[in-house]
Design a protein around this motif. Sequence first.
Motif, PDB file in Angstrom:
ATOM      1  N   ARG A 288       0.831  -1.209   0.000  1.00  0.00           N
ATOM      2  CA  ARG A 288       0.000   0.000   0.000  1.00  0.00           C
ATOM      3  C   ARG A 288       0.867   1.261   0.000  1.00  0.00           C
ATOM      4  O   ARG A 288       0.594   2.218  -0.733  1.00  0.00           O
ATOM      5  N   GLU A 289       1.915   1.264   0.812  1.00  0.00           N
ATOM      6  CA  GLU A 289       2.819   2.422   0.862  1.00  0.00           C
ATOM      7  C   GLU A 289       3.579   2.583  -0.447  1.00  0.00           C
ATOM      8  O   GLU A 289       3.753   3.710  -0.946  1.00  0.00           O
ATOM      9  N   LEU A 290       4.029   1.472  -1.023  1.00  0.00           N
ATOM     10  CA  LEU A 290       4.771   1.535  -2.282  1.00  0.00           C
ATOM     11  C   LEU A 290       3.866   2.000  -3.428  1.00  0.00           C
ATOM     12  O   LEU A 290       4.295   2.792  -4.284  1.00  0.00           O
ATOM     13  N   ARG A 291       2.644   1.530  -3.441  1.00  0.00           N
ATOM     14  CA  ARG A 291       1.695   1.959  -4.487  1.00  0.00           C
ATOM     15  C   ARG A 291       1.369   3.440  -4.357  1.00  0.00           C
ATOM     16  O   ARG A 291       1.163   4.123  -5.360  1.00  0.00           O
ATOM     17  N   ARG A 292       1.325   3.932  -3.131  1.00  0.00           N
ATOM     18  CA  ARG A 292       1.064   5.353  -2.915  1.00  0.00           C
ATOM     19  C   ARG A 292       2.189   6.199  -3.519  1.00  0.00           C
ATOM     20  O   ARG A 292       1.941   7.250  -4.118  1.00  0.00           O
ATOM     21  N   SER A 293       3.421   5.718  -3.392  1.00  0.00           N
ATOM     22  CA  SER A 293       4.558   6.434  -3.994  1.00  0.00           C
ATOM     23  C   SER A 293       4.513   6.374  -5.514  1.00  0.00           C
ATOM     24  O   SER A 293       4.926   7.319  -6.202  1.00  0.00           O
ATOM     25  N   TRP A 294       4.033   5.245  -6.051  1.00  0.00           N
ATOM     26  CA  TRP A 294       3.983   5.067  -7.500  1.00  0.00           C
ATOM     27  C   TRP A 294       2.809   5.815  -8.139  1.00  0.00           C
ATOM     28  O   TRP A 294       2.871   6.190  -9.321  1.00  0.00           O
ATOM     29  N   LYS A 295       1.759   6.074  -7.397  1.00  0.00           N
ATOM     30  CA  LYS A 295       0.512   6.614  -7.936  1.00  0.00           C
ATOM     31  C   LYS A 295       0.691   7.880  -8.775  1.00  0.00           C
ATOM     32  O   LYS A 295       0.065   8.000  -9.847  1.00  0.00           O
ATOM     33  N   PRO A 296       1.537   8.859  -8.375  1.00  0.00           N
ATOM     34  CA  PRO A 296       1.679  10.072  -9.205  1.00  0.00           C
ATOM     35  C   PRO A 296       2.196   9.801 -10.615  1.00  0.00           C
ATOM     36  O   PRO A 296       2.013  10.637 -11.501  1.00  0.00           O
ATOM     37  N   PHE A 297       2.852   8.650 -10.823  1.00  0.00           N
ATOM     38  CA  PHE A 297       3.446   8.337 -12.119  1.00  0.00           C
ATOM     39  C   PHE A 297       2.652   7.298 -12.903  1.00  0.00           C
ATOM     40  O   PHE A 297       2.971   7.001 -14.051  1.00  0.00           O
ATOM     41  N   LYS A 298       1.630   6.751 -12.261  1.00  0.00           N
ATOM     42  CA  LYS A 298       0.913   5.608 -12.822  1.00  0.00           C
ATOM     43  C   LYS A 298       0.330   5.886 -14.204  1.00  0.00           C
ATOM     44  O   LYS A 298       0.426   5.056 -15.115  1.00  0.00           O
ATOM     45  N   GLU A 299      -0.253   7.047 -14.392  1.00  0.00           N
ATOM     46  CA  GLU A 299      -0.936   7.365 -15.652  1.00  0.00           C
ATOM     47  C   GLU A 299       0.010   7.856 -16.734  1.00  0.00           C
ATOM     48  O   GLU A 299      -0.320   7.791 -17.927  1.00  0.00           O
TER      49      GLU A 299
END
Length: 222
Positions: free
Chosen positions: A9-20
Amino acid sequence: MSQPPPTVRELRRSWKPFKETAPEDTAVRMHRMFSWLARSQELPEDPSEDDARLVWLWAAWNAMYGSWDESSGKPVEDLSSQEECLKMLYEADVREHRHLEAFLIEHKKLASALCSDLWLSRQFWSEGKIAAEKNADRAKRTFLEAMREGRYRAALDLTLARVYLGRCQLVHGAATCGSRLNRAQIRRCAVFMGHLLPVLATIATESFHDKSWGVLCCPPQG
């Protein structure tokens, strides 16, 4: 005592700004990696689950490093694609935050135990115990020398080679599921990968959110 690794969950939160905005193949790699890592973190902390934990963790790593060879129409040889991906991540990390250096320093005792483990030595299975004992002593010395001299990539390579053998024993059916004979080895491998994967995910997020690497194996269809 080492800190628990970051959660998915923490790692995905860091990745989220770049996901799109990430290249599609990179987004797929990260999505696949997170899915396997999440499954490994859902398992209860029980020695009977360590076989599955190691397999899921290696699948997460494989999602990052696996590449397709378009000329032969099959995946690039496993160790070769792993080497290329690790080289890419390590070199970027050295220029930026040195996460892998900090990881190896924190988990030096665990990595050293893996390097000196007879059961995780190829010589144990091909040449016997005496040869393996000599190799294990040499491997441990080589690992510790690499750490002292700041050759962290060499230390990581030595340790991953031992974990890879443990992984191969499981996925190729060369060990019994839940065997009491290899519990300590598989446990150490799983713990090591459980701490390493979040580090690799962090480096990919920081340095490769806008880049592609290799040709993605089996891209989503439909």
